[in-house]
Motif scaffolding. Structure first.
Motif, PDB file in Angstrom:
ATOM      1  N   PHE A   1       0.828  -1.205   0.000  1.00 36.68           N
ATOM      2  CA  PHE A   1       0.000   0.000   0.000  1.00 36.68           C
ATOM      3  C   PHE A   1       0.866   1.260   0.000  1.00 36.68           C
ATOM      4  O   PHE A   1       0.630   2.197  -0.760  1.00 36.68           O
ATOM      5  N   GLU A   2       1.893   1.277   0.868  1.00 38.80           N
ATOM      6  CA  GLU A   2       2.788   2.429   0.953  1.00 38.80           C
ATOM      7  C   GLU A   2       3.593   2.595  -0.337  1.00 38.80           C
ATOM      8  O   GLU A   2       3.783   3.702  -0.831  1.00 38.80           O
ATOM      9  N   PHE A   3       4.051   1.493  -0.894  1.00 41.00           N
ATOM     10  CA  PHE A   3       4.810   1.525  -2.140  1.00 41.00           C
ATOM     11  C   PHE A   3       3.953   2.119  -3.267  1.00 41.00           C
ATOM     12  O   PHE A   3       4.402   2.986  -4.013  1.00 41.00           O
ATOM     13  N   ALA A   4       2.720   1.655  -3.381  1.00 38.44           N
ATOM     14  CA  ALA A   4       1.823   2.146  -4.431  1.00 38.44           C
ATOM     15  C   ALA A   4       1.527   3.637  -4.262  1.00 38.44           C
ATOM     16  O   ALA A   4       1.480   4.374  -5.238  1.00 38.44           O
ATOM     17  N   ARG A   5       1.363   4.075  -3.028  1.00 36.12           N
ATOM     18  CA  ARG A   5       1.101   5.494  -2.790  1.00 36.12           C
ATOM     19  C   ARG A   5       2.341   6.329  -3.118  1.00 36.12           C
ATOM     20  O   ARG A   5       2.256   7.341  -3.807  1.00 36.12           O
ATOM     21  N   ARG A   6       3.495   5.876  -2.676  1.00 33.96           N
ATOM     22  CA  ARG A   6       4.719   6.652  -2.895  1.00 33.96           C
ATOM     23  C   ARG A   6       5.083   6.751  -4.370  1.00 33.96           C
ATOM     24  O   ARG A   6       5.551   7.784  -4.843  1.00 33.96           O
TER      25      ARG A   6
END
Length: 65
Positions: A25-30
């Motif tokens: 989730f964090e990777f996709a947002r970043r």
């Protein structure tokens, strides 16, 4: 018989001792990935994966065609 996701990960994809584990989730947002791509990565790797694997397998689609 249910196979765990751990059993489907090859040795090449398994994070080593020096690899950072990231939340998908964090990777996709970043990296500003589309929701569809985030879902694809979640299906492939589950909620966490090494940064190296995510960078190698993420696909960004250009907004300019």
């Amino acid at each position: 018989m249910v196979r765990s996701q751990e059993a489907t990960i090859t040795d090449a994809e398994r994070p080593g001792p020096g690899d950072q584990l990231w939340s998908v989730f964090e990777f996709a947002r970043r990296y500003r990935l589309a929701k569809r791509e985030e879902n694809r990565l979640l299906m492939l790797y589950g909620p966490t994966a090494s940064l190296h694997v995510l960078l190698a397998n993420a696909q960004r689609h250009s907004l300019i065609s």
